[in-house]
Design a protein around this motif. Structure first.
Motif, mmCIF file in Angstrom:
data_model
loop_
_atom_site.group_PDB
_atom_site.id
_atom_site.type_symbol
_atom_site.label_atom_id
_atom_site.label_comp_id
_atom_site.label_asym_id
_atom_site.label_seq_id
_atom_site.Cartn_x
_atom_site.Cartn_y
_atom_site.Cartn_z
ATOM 1 N N LEU A 172 -4.603 9.830 -1.788
ATOM 2 C CA LEU A 172 -4.023 10.242 -0.504
ATOM 3 C C LEU A 172 -4.237 11.729 -0.231
ATOM 4 O O LEU A 172 -3.853 12.571 -1.038
ATOM 5 C CB LEU A 172 -2.522 9.936 -0.464
ATOM 6 N N GLY A 173 -4.871 12.016 0.893
ATOM 7 C CA GLY A 173 -5.101 13.398 1.273
ATOM 8 C C GLY A 173 -6.328 14.013 0.633
ATOM 9 O O GLY A 173 -6.765 15.090 1.010
ATOM 10 N N ARG A 174 -6.878 13.343 -0.338
ATOM 11 C CA ARG A 174 -8.042 13.891 -1.043
ATOM 12 C C ARG A 174 -9.287 13.071 -0.778
ATOM 13 O O ARG A 174 -10.395 13.555 -0.864
ATOM 14 C CB ARG A 174 -7.794 13.895 -2.559
ATOM 15 N N ASP A 175 -9.074 11.792 -0.549
ATOM 16 C CA ASP A 175 -10.200 10.872 -0.365
ATOM 17 C C ASP A 175 -9.970 10.105 0.936
ATOM 18 O O ASP A 175 -8.958 9.426 1.091
ATOM 19 C CB ASP A 175 -10.253 9.912 -1.562
ATOM 20 N N GLU A 176 -10.912 10.245 1.850
ATOM 21 C CA GLU A 176 -10.752 9.662 3.188
ATOM 22 C C GLU A 176 -10.614 8.148 3.156
ATOM 23 O O GLU A 176 -9.777 7.569 3.838
ATOM 24 C CB GLU A 176 -11.970 10.029 4.043
ATOM 25 N N THR A 177 -11.468 7.504 2.342
ATOM 26 C CA THR A 177 -11.453 6.038 2.276
ATOM 27 C C THR A 177 -10.134 5.529 1.712
ATOM 28 O O THR A 177 -9.524 4.598 2.250
ATOM 29 C CB THR A 177 -12.629 5.525 1.405
ATOM 30 N N LEU A 178 -9.686 6.153 0.614
ATOM 31 C CA LEU A 178 -8.436 5.708 -0.007
ATOM 32 C C LEU A 178 -7.247 5.946 0.923
ATOM 33 O O LEU A 178 -6.315 5.149 0.990
ATOM 34 C CB LEU A 178 -8.228 6.411 -1.358
ATOM 35 N N THR A 179 -7.299 7.050 1.667
ATOM 36 C CA THR A 179 -6.229 7.337 2.611
ATOM 37 C C THR A 179 -6.203 6.264 3.713
ATOM 38 O O THR A 179 -5.142 5.725 4.050
ATOM 39 C CB THR A 179 -6.402 8.741 3.239
ATOM 40 N N LEU A 180 -7.389 5.937 4.199
ATOM 41 C CA LEU A 180 -7.499 4.911 5.238
ATOM 42 C C LEU A 180 -7.035 3.550 4.715
ATOM 43 O O LEU A 180 -6.316 2.815 5.391
ATOM 44 C CB LEU A 180 -8.954 4.829 5.725
ATOM 45 N N LEU A 181 -7.440 3.213 3.486
ATOM 46 C CA LEU A 181 -7.042 1.929 2.891
ATOM 47 C C LEU A 181 -5.527 1.858 2.724
ATOM 48 O O LEU A 181 -4.901 0.836 2.999
ATOM 49 C CB LEU A 181 -7.737 1.717 1.543
ATOM 50 N N THR A 182 -4.923 2.953 2.274
ATOM 51 C CA THR A 182 -3.472 2.965 2.095
ATOM 52 C C THR A 182 -2.778 2.732 3.438
ATOM 53 O O THR A 182 -1.866 1.917 3.545
ATOM 54 C CB THR A 182 -3.013 4.320 1.497
ATOM 55 N N ARG A 183 -3.258 3.452 4.463
ATOM 56 C CA ARG A 183 -2.684 3.296 5.790
ATOM 57 C C ARG A 183 -2.788 1.839 6.275
ATOM 58 O O ARG A 183 -1.865 1.275 6.848
ATOM 59 C CB ARG A 183 -3.408 4.236 6.781
ATOM 60 N N THR A 184 -3.949 1.226 5.980
ATOM 61 C CA THR A 184 -4.189 -0.163 6.394
ATOM 62 C C THR A 184 -3.257 -1.128 5.662
ATOM 63 O O THR A 184 -2.712 -2.053 6.261
ATOM 64 C CB THR A 184 -5.668 -0.538 6.133
ATOM 65 N N ILE A 185 -3.056 -0.902 4.355
ATOM 66 C CA ILE A 185 -2.171 -1.778 3.574
ATOM 67 C C ILE A 185 -0.722 -1.649 4.068
ATOM 68 O O ILE A 185 -0.014 -2.639 4.210
ATOM 69 C CB ILE A 185 -2.251 -1.466 2.056
ATOM 70 N N VAL A 186 -0.304 -0.411 4.355
ATOM 71 C CA VAL A 186 1.057 -0.200 4.851
ATOM 72 C C VAL A 186 1.257 -0.977 6.157
ATOM 73 O O VAL A 186 2.238 -1.706 6.324
ATOM 74 C CB VAL A 186 1.354 1.306 5.069
ATOM 75 N N ARG A 187 0.275 -0.842 7.057
ATOM 76 C CA ARG A 187 0.382 -1.521 8.352
ATOM 77 C C ARG A 187 0.366 -3.038 8.186
ATOM 78 O O ARG A 187 1.168 -3.751 8.778
ATOM 79 C CB ARG A 187 -0.754 -1.075 9.282
ATOM 80 N N LEU A 188 -0.543 -3.520 7.335
ATOM 81 C CA LEU A 188 -0.635 -4.958 7.069
ATOM 82 C C LEU A 188 0.702 -5.495 6.543
ATOM 83 O O LEU A 188 1.217 -6.506 7.018
ATOM 84 C CB LEU A 188 -1.733 -5.227 6.033
ATOM 85 N N GLY A 189 1.257 -4.789 5.562
ATOM 86 C CA GLY A 189 2.527 -5.210 4.976
ATOM 87 C C GLY A 189 3.615 -5.294 6.028
ATOM 88 O O GLY A 189 4.355 -6.281 6.106
ATOM 89 N N HIS A 190 3.688 -4.280 6.849
ATOM 90 C CA HIS A 190 4.726 -4.262 7.884
ATOM 91 C C HIS A 190 4.505 -5.348 8.917
ATOM 92 O O HIS A 190 5.450 -5.995 9.340
ATOM 93 C CB HIS A 190 4.804 -2.884 8.529
#
Ligand code: C2E
Ligand code: MG
Ligand code: MG
Ligand code: MG
Length: 280
Positions: free
Chosen positions: A208-226
């Motif tokens: 998070l904050g260091r790697d664009e892809t991982l940040t994007l994936l985390t954001r996507t998982i959070v949204r998916l979960g919600h």
């Protein structure tokens, strides 16, 4: 080791065995003894609500002190699983953790318990009964217990596992997918098993904050979960920047060294006293 066992044949056999197999055999013997001699302990890592910082639950984590040496779970859980020792060990962890969390709740601390399950534990004959007995004996309400499984447990030949977890969920127990995003199951299991929570694997959170892809994936998982109505927990939060980003993404809960480390029951006691004092 082979010499101790006596006999040249054993020695020859041992030298031909893969070093890893020998190590596993040794560990199996040690595990059996450890169980009899009460060398295991349970530690608890707080899980917090990211918006309020309130502790919502504690995750039970097994600890093995072999003499004065700490053996990390990842170094013995495989052997415990292979030898079947995981079954009585998990039974002990279940009872111990239910009892301790029920006692904290009795002091008016509104927290839940998260427990990691092993594949073999679930398929053992009396798994569902042992969970309901632990709840009944401790007085912990089923809704305060979350059982964590990993995706791999829900894919191949998982009918028995899914049936048993569904039975427990019908009793009010909650289910979580641990290490979410790292397994083979992708999203297929979400149709097979009604889950309540996903725990995002630290391999995403670390970037998070260091790697664009991982940040994007985390954001996507959070949204998916919600979008699926699930509680989303981020694991392995170590840096303030990660915490900020997760809050901004609307991630509900978090866990990690920055928030709180795994701690002994006694330390949880002190944490509880401070918490209750501050909210009184
Ligand atoms: P897990 O369930 O994903 O648990 C989280 C692991 O990450 C724990 O390691 C915890 O100490 C560690 N951790 C928490 N926050 C941080 C952080 O900020 N940074 C880093 N680097 N690590 C963090 P632990 O206790 O070594 O457990 C490892 C795994 O062993 C667990 O992963 C779980 O899969 C398994 N395990 C632990 N206790 C039990 C148990 O009682 N039963 C079963 N079946 N498995 C267990
Ligand atoms: Mg876990
Ligand atoms: Mg995890
Ligand atoms: Mg893990």
């Amino acid at each position: 080791r082979a010499k101790e066992l006596g006999g040249r044949r054993v020695e020859v056999f041992a030298t031909h065995m893969h070093a890893d197999v020998v190590r596993r055999l040794e560990i199996a013997t040690d595990l059996q003894r450890a169980l009899h001699e009460n060398q295991f302990a349970v530690e608890y890592q707080p899980v917090v609500d990211l918006a309020t910082s309130r502790v919502t639950a504690v995750e039970a984590l097994v600890r093995w002190w072999r003499g004065s040496t700490f053996v990390p779970p990842e170094q013995f859980l495989g052997a415990a699983e292979d030898t079947g020792i995981i079954v009585p060990l998990s039974e002990w962890i279940l009872r111990e953790a239910c009892r301790e969390v029920a006692a904290w709740r009795a002091s008016s601390w509104d927290i839940g318990l998260s427990l990691n399950l092993s594949a073999r534990q679930i398929t053992a004959p009396r798994f569902v009964e042992s969970v309901s007995e632990a709840l009944a004996e401790s007085g912990l309400p089923a809704s305060a217990l979350t059982l964590e499984v990993i995706e791999e447990m829900l894919v191949e030949d998982a009918d028995d596992t899914i049936t048993k977890l569904s039975e427990l969920r019908a009793l009010g127990v909650r289910l979580a997918i641990d290490d979410f995003g790292t397994g083979y199951a992708s999203l297929a299991f979400l149709r097979q098993l009604p889950v309540d929570m996903i725990k995002i694997d630290p391999s995403f959170v670390s970037g998070l904050g260091r790697d664009e892809t991982l940040t994007l994936l985390t954001r996507t998982i959070v949204r998916l979960g919600h979008d699926l109505g699930l509680i989303v927990v981020a694991e392995g939060i170590e840096r303030p920047e990660q915490l900020e980003l997760l809050r901004e993404m609307g991630c509900t809960r978090g866990q990690g060294y920055l928030v709180a480390r795994p701690m002994t029951a006694r330390s949880v006691d002190s944490l509880m006293r401070t918490t209750l004092q501050n909210t009184a």
